[in-house]
Design a protein around this motif. Structure first.
Motif, PDB file in Angstrom:
ATOM      1  N   LEU A 195      13.185   6.814  -6.074  1.00 17.65           N
ATOM      2  CA  LEU A 195      12.112   5.945  -5.586  1.00 17.65           C
ATOM      3  C   LEU A 195      12.253   4.544  -6.200  1.00 17.65           C
ATOM      4  CD1 LEU A 195       9.635   5.839  -3.765  1.00 17.65           C
ATOM      5  CD2 LEU A 195       8.232   6.472  -5.739  1.00 17.65           C
ATOM      6  N   ARG A 196      12.632   4.505  -7.469  1.00 16.92           N
ATOM      7  CA  ARG A 196      12.850   3.189  -8.105  1.00 16.92           C
ATOM      8  C   ARG A 196      13.955   2.421  -7.385  1.00 16.92           C
ATOM      9  NH1 ARG A 196      11.381   5.543 -12.986  1.00 16.92           N
ATOM     10  NH2 ARG A 196      13.470   6.331 -13.432  1.00 16.92           N
ATOM     11  N   GLN A 197      15.013   3.138  -7.043  1.00 18.83           N
ATOM     12  CA  GLN A 197      16.110   2.484  -6.315  1.00 18.83           C
ATOM     13  C   GLN A 197      15.641   2.038  -4.926  1.00 18.83           C
ATOM     14  OE1 GLN A 197      19.021   1.740  -7.556  1.00 18.83           O
ATOM     15  NE2 GLN A 197      18.560   2.729  -9.500  1.00 18.83           N
ATOM     16  N   PHE A 198      14.800   2.861  -4.320  1.00 21.47           N
ATOM     17  CA  PHE A 198      14.306   2.516  -2.981  1.00 21.47           C
ATOM     18  C   PHE A 198      13.515   1.202  -3.025  1.00 21.47           C
ATOM     19  CE2 PHE A 198      10.992   2.724   0.325  1.00 21.47           C
ATOM     20  CZ  PHE A 198      11.806   2.768   1.449  1.00 21.47           C
ATOM     21  N   VAL A 199      12.720   1.050  -4.068  1.00 20.65           N
ATOM     22  CA  VAL A 199      11.902  -0.165  -4.180  1.00 20.65           C
ATOM     23  C   VAL A 199      12.801  -1.415  -4.180  1.00 20.65           C
ATOM     24  CG1 VAL A 199      10.340  -1.437  -5.720  1.00 20.65           C
ATOM     25  CG2 VAL A 199       9.989   1.011  -5.329  1.00 20.65           C
ATOM     26  N   THR A 200      13.980  -1.285  -4.762  1.00 20.32           N
ATOM     27  CA  THR A 200      14.872  -2.460  -4.836  1.00 20.32           C
ATOM     28  C   THR A 200      15.477  -2.823  -3.476  1.00 20.32           C
ATOM     29  OG1 THR A 200      16.904  -1.221  -5.318  1.00 20.32           O
ATOM     30  CG2 THR A 200      15.539  -1.831  -7.203  1.00 20.32           C
ATOM     31  N   ILE A 201      15.447  -1.895  -2.530  1.00 24.75           N
ATOM     32  CA  ILE A 201      16.035  -2.227  -1.222  1.00 24.75           C
ATOM     33  C   ILE A 201      14.971  -2.459  -0.141  1.00 24.75           C
ATOM     34  CG2 ILE A 201      18.239  -1.047  -1.630  1.00 24.75           C
ATOM     35  CD1 ILE A 201      17.109   1.219   0.241  1.00 24.75           C
ATOM     36  N   VAL A 202      13.711  -2.557  -0.584  1.00 30.49           N
ATOM     37  CA  VAL A 202      12.638  -2.741   0.404  1.00 30.49           C
ATOM     38  C   VAL A 202      12.856  -3.966   1.303  1.00 30.49           C
ATOM     39  CG1 VAL A 202      10.175  -3.329   0.605  1.00 30.49           C
ATOM     40  CG2 VAL A 202      10.878  -1.327  -0.708  1.00 30.49           C
ATOM     41  N   PRO A 203      13.344  -5.109   0.754  1.00 28.21           N
ATOM     42  CA  PRO A 203      13.579  -6.251   1.661  1.00 28.21           C
ATOM     43  C   PRO A 203      14.534  -5.906   2.811  1.00 28.21           C
ATOM     44  CG  PRO A 203      13.685  -6.963  -0.623  1.00 28.21           C
ATOM     45  CD  PRO A 203      13.585  -5.468  -0.655  1.00 28.21           C
ATOM     46  N   GLU A 204      15.601  -5.162   2.487  1.00 30.07           N
ATOM     47  CA  GLU A 204      16.531  -4.767   3.562  1.00 30.07           C
ATOM     48  C   GLU A 204      15.885  -3.753   4.500  1.00 30.07           C
ATOM     49  OE1 GLU A 204      17.819  -5.018   0.160  1.00 30.07           O
ATOM     50  OE2 GLU A 204      19.982  -4.681   0.394  1.00 30.07           O
ATOM     51  N   VAL A 205      15.065  -2.867   3.934  1.00 33.57           N
ATOM     52  CA  VAL A 205      14.374  -1.880   4.777  1.00 33.57           C
ATOM     53  C   VAL A 205      13.431  -2.600   5.744  1.00 33.57           C
ATOM     54  CG1 VAL A 205      12.784   0.096   4.761  1.00 33.57           C
ATOM     55  CG2 VAL A 205      14.595  -0.049   3.055  1.00 33.57           C
ATOM     56  N   GLN A 206      12.830  -3.690   5.255  1.00 34.68           N
ATOM     57  CA  GLN A 206      11.963  -4.499   6.131  1.00 34.68           C
ATOM     58  C   GLN A 206      12.755  -5.030   7.330  1.00 34.68           C
ATOM     59  OE1 GLN A 206       8.782  -4.595   5.882  1.00 34.68           O
ATOM     60  NE2 GLN A 206       8.047  -5.969   4.283  1.00 34.68           N
ATOM     61  N   GLU A 211       0.836  -1.216   0.000  1.00 35.11           N
ATOM     62  CA  GLU A 211       0.000   0.000   0.000  1.00 35.11           C
ATOM     63  C   GLU A 211       0.863   1.256   0.000  1.00 35.11           C
ATOM     64  OE1 GLU A 211      -4.172  -0.784   2.390  1.00 35.11           O
ATOM     65  OE2 GLU A 211      -2.327  -0.717   3.559  1.00 35.11           O
ATOM     66  N   ALA A 212       1.871   1.238   0.883  1.00 35.47           N
ATOM     67  CA  ALA A 212       2.740   2.414   0.992  1.00 35.47           C
ATOM     68  C   ALA A 212       3.474   2.652  -0.326  1.00 35.47           C
ATOM     69  CB  ALA A 212       3.737   2.230   2.133  1.00 35.47           C
ATOM     70  N   LEU A 213       4.011   1.559  -0.914  1.00 38.13           N
ATOM     71  CA  LEU A 213       4.754   1.720  -2.168  1.00 38.13           C
ATOM     72  C   LEU A 213       3.844   2.180  -3.295  1.00 38.13           C
ATOM     73  CD1 LEU A 213       7.210  -1.330  -2.094  1.00 38.13           C
ATOM     74  CD2 LEU A 213       7.711   1.090  -1.652  1.00 38.13           C
ATOM     75  N   HIS A 214       2.610   1.651  -3.292  1.00 37.58           N
ATOM     76  CA  HIS A 214       1.646   2.062  -4.329  1.00 37.58           C
ATOM     77  C   HIS A 214       1.388   3.570  -4.226  1.00 37.58           C
ATOM     78  CE1 HIS A 214      -1.704   1.924  -7.091  1.00 37.58           C
ATOM     79  NE2 HIS A 214      -2.436   2.592  -6.196  1.00 37.58           N
ATOM     80  N   PHE A 215       1.153   4.018  -2.995  1.00 38.21           N
ATOM     81  CA  PHE A 215       0.902   5.447  -2.774  1.00 38.21           C
ATOM     82  C   PHE A 215       2.118   6.269  -3.221  1.00 38.21           C
ATOM     83  CE2 PHE A 215       1.784   9.117  -0.064  1.00 38.21           C
ATOM     84  CZ  PHE A 215       0.648   9.883  -0.294  1.00 38.21           C
ATOM     85  N   MET A 216       3.296   5.820  -2.824  1.00 35.64           N
ATOM     86  CA  MET A 216       4.499   6.605  -3.138  1.00 35.64           C
ATOM     87  C   MET A 216       4.773   6.601  -4.641  1.00 35.64           C
ATOM     88  SD  MET A 216       6.840   5.660   0.173  1.00 35.64           S
ATOM     89  CE  MET A 216       8.190   6.793  -0.172  1.00 35.64           C
ATOM     90  N   ASN A 217       4.521   5.458  -5.287  1.00 33.23           N
ATOM     91  CA  ASN A 217       4.716   5.420  -6.745  1.00 33.23           C
ATOM     92  C   ASN A 217       3.757   6.367  -7.458  1.00 33.23           C
ATOM     93  OD1 ASN A 217       6.908   3.716  -7.246  1.00 33.23           O
ATOM     94  ND2 ASN A 217       5.676   1.911  -6.746  1.00 33.23           N
ATOM     95  N   GLU A 218       2.548   6.485  -6.903  1.00 31.83           N
ATOM     96  CA  GLU A 218       1.609   7.443  -7.494  1.00 31.83           C
ATOM     97  C   GLU A 218       2.144   8.873  -7.394  1.00 31.83           C
ATOM     98  OE1 GLU A 218      -2.112   6.926  -5.496  1.00 31.83           O
ATOM     99  OE2 GLU A 218      -2.937   5.725  -7.135  1.00 31.83           O
ATOM    100  N   HIS A 219       2.971   9.096  -6.379  1.00 33.20           N
ATOM    101  CA  HIS A 219       3.513  10.451  -6.182  1.00 33.20           C
ATOM    102  C   HIS A 219       4.929  10.589  -6.713  1.00 33.20           C
ATOM    103  CE1 HIS A 219       0.020  10.569  -3.574  1.00 33.20           C
ATOM    104  NE2 HIS A 219       0.126  11.898  -3.571  1.00 33.20           N
ATOM    105  N   ALA A 220       5.404   9.580  -7.435  1.00 30.84           N
ATOM    106  CA  ALA A 220       6.734   9.702  -8.057  1.00 30.84           C
ATOM    107  C   ALA A 220       6.666  10.796  -9.114  1.00 30.84           C
ATOM    108  CB  ALA A 220       7.121   8.374  -8.705  1.00 30.84           C
ATOM    109  N   GLY A 221       7.675  11.628  -9.136  1.00 32.30           N
ATOM    110  CA  GLY A 221       7.681  12.728 -10.109  1.00 32.30           C
ATOM    111  C   GLY A 221       6.876  13.924  -9.631  1.00 32.30           C
ATOM    112  N   ARG A 222       6.119  13.737  -8.572  1.00 34.81           N
ATOM    113  CA  ARG A 222       5.395  14.884  -7.989  1.00 34.81           C
ATOM    114  C   ARG A 222       6.019  15.208  -6.637  1.00 34.81           C
ATOM    115  NH1 ARG A 222      -0.248  12.157  -8.300  1.00 34.81           N
ATOM    116  NH2 ARG A 222      -0.957  13.870  -6.973  1.00 34.81           N
TER     117      ARG A 222
END
Ligand SMILES: [Fe+2]
Ligand SMILES: [Fe+2]
Length: 374
Positions: A337-348, A319-330
């Motif tokens: 943000l794309r790079q952040f998505v790739t490190i989400v497992p480590e962020v978890q 949900e959080a990533l969906h919301f943030m992706n909607e606000h990418a570029g805004r």
């Protein structure tokens, strides 16, 4: 540190290695040196033993014969030179030979001085003393430089540590004025360092990010309680005052010239700027927003969204990533943000490591912004 009571420039206590294949020469040289007070004289008849002896007890001076079986004096000097010892002892060559050719070869090979056979006692002692004095003085300066370097390194480390300590305490002070928890600060700062690493920052810069990002909201120290702790939504005037936490934070952190505080200032000032230029306080856009602040804008909001607040349940990661992706570029830098998505497992993993021990006590202003814009 052990203090040596011996005089580092005491020539008579110096170690002298004498290498000559003629036992009679060794005996004579030993006698001359010992009767003059030199107490540490080692004698070697076989030049092949020089390296081992050198390694075992580094001499302060070598008296070296040139014409020897198995290995002549030039070859011994070659061997010693190949060790590249910055404090290599001087070598005084013992020889019956004379002539410019010979002298030049010996000098090029590393000899410092000469002693002609048959030995003249007074000349020998004078040359040994002079050569040793110069070498021991050189070694003393070298040792002192080394000690000074170590002291500078230690002091620098102490300064760095105390600076870090102060900065962490400043971060803690701001937590008392903030509605965010200490765990949030830990999670977002570690995630920020991780994202910085992901986009190629070096280890030192990532360390700076880890220590600078906890101060992103330090300016809330300067926001009146009535606004900072207000339970309901803020009026537009109150919101304007609340937004000043960015410039107050920058004021607190700026002007030191220290790289850690400079990065903390950039983050404090610009972490509410938006990629499309609609943020505050300066309405910066795109890469005009410091990269450190663009990183924190992502990690701060992600953690706020996925954390529980009194007025909302934690959002799931998708949900959080969906919301943030909607606000990418805004709101967010789309590439970051794309790079952040790739490190989400480590962020978890970071989220599990610094999980909330209990419910946070208050609502959070940044979250209110997001909840409204949703
Ligand atoms: Fe903030
Ligand atoms: Fe935050």
């Amino acid at each position: 540190m052990n203090e040596c009571v011996c005089d580092p420039c005491d020539t008579k206590a110096a170690r002298i290695l004498v290498v000559d294949d003629e036992p009679a020469n060794l005996k004579l040289l030993s006698l001359m040196l010992r009767t003059d007070g030199y107490s540490q004289v080692e004698l070697l008849q076989d030049p092949r033993d020089v390296l081992a002896s050198y390694r075992a007890a580094r001499p302060d001076l070598i008296l070296l014969d040139i014409n020897m079986p198995h290995l002549d004096g030039y070859a011994v000097m070659d061997q010693l030179r190949s060790l590249s010892d910055p404090l290599a002892p001087p070598i005084v060559v013992l020889t019956a030979q004379s002539g410019e050719e010979f002298l030049l070869r010996a000098l090029k090979g590393g000899a410092s001085d000469f002693l002609s056979k048959p030995f003249n006692r007074r000349e020998l002692l004078a040359r040994v003393n002079n050569t040793l004095m110069a070498h021991l003085a050189h070694r003393l300066i070298h040792d002192q430089n080394h000690v000074l370097e170590q002291m500078v390194q230690q002091r620098t480390q102490e300064l760095r540590q105390s600076r870090l300590d102060i900065v962490r305490r400043l971060g803690r002070a701001s937590e008392f004025r903030d509605n965010e928890t200490g765990q949030h600060i830990l999670r977002m700062s570690h995630a920020s360092a991780l994202l910085a690493r992901r986009i190629g920052w070096d280890a030192q810069a990532c360390e700076l990010m880890l220590n600078a990002s906890p101060m992103h909201d330090v300016g809330k120290i300067g926001i009146p309680d009535g606004i900072l702790l207000k339970a309901g939504p803020l009026t537009s005037d109150e919101r304007e005052i609340m937004q000043r936490h960015t410039t107050i934070g920058a004021d607190i952190l700026s002007g030191s010239g220290d790289e850690l505080l400079d990065m903390a200032r950039d983050i404090a000032l610009s972490h509410h700027e938006k990629w499309d230029g609609t943020g505050y306080p300066r309405r910066l856009a795109n890469t005009a927003i410091p990269e450190a602040a663009r990183i924190v804008a992502i990690t701060d909001v992600f953690d706020a969204l996925t954390s529980e607040r009194p007025y909302k349940k934690p959002w799931s990661v998708p949900e959080a990533l969906h919301f943030m992706n909607e606000h990418a570029g805004r709101q967010f830098d789309p590439q970051l943000l794309r790079q952040f998505v790739t490190i989400v497992p480590e962020v978890q993993q970071i989220r599990e490591r610094f999980a909330e021990p209990q419910l946070p006590v208050d609502a959070e202003a940044d979250m209110a912004d997001i909840a409204e814009s949703r």
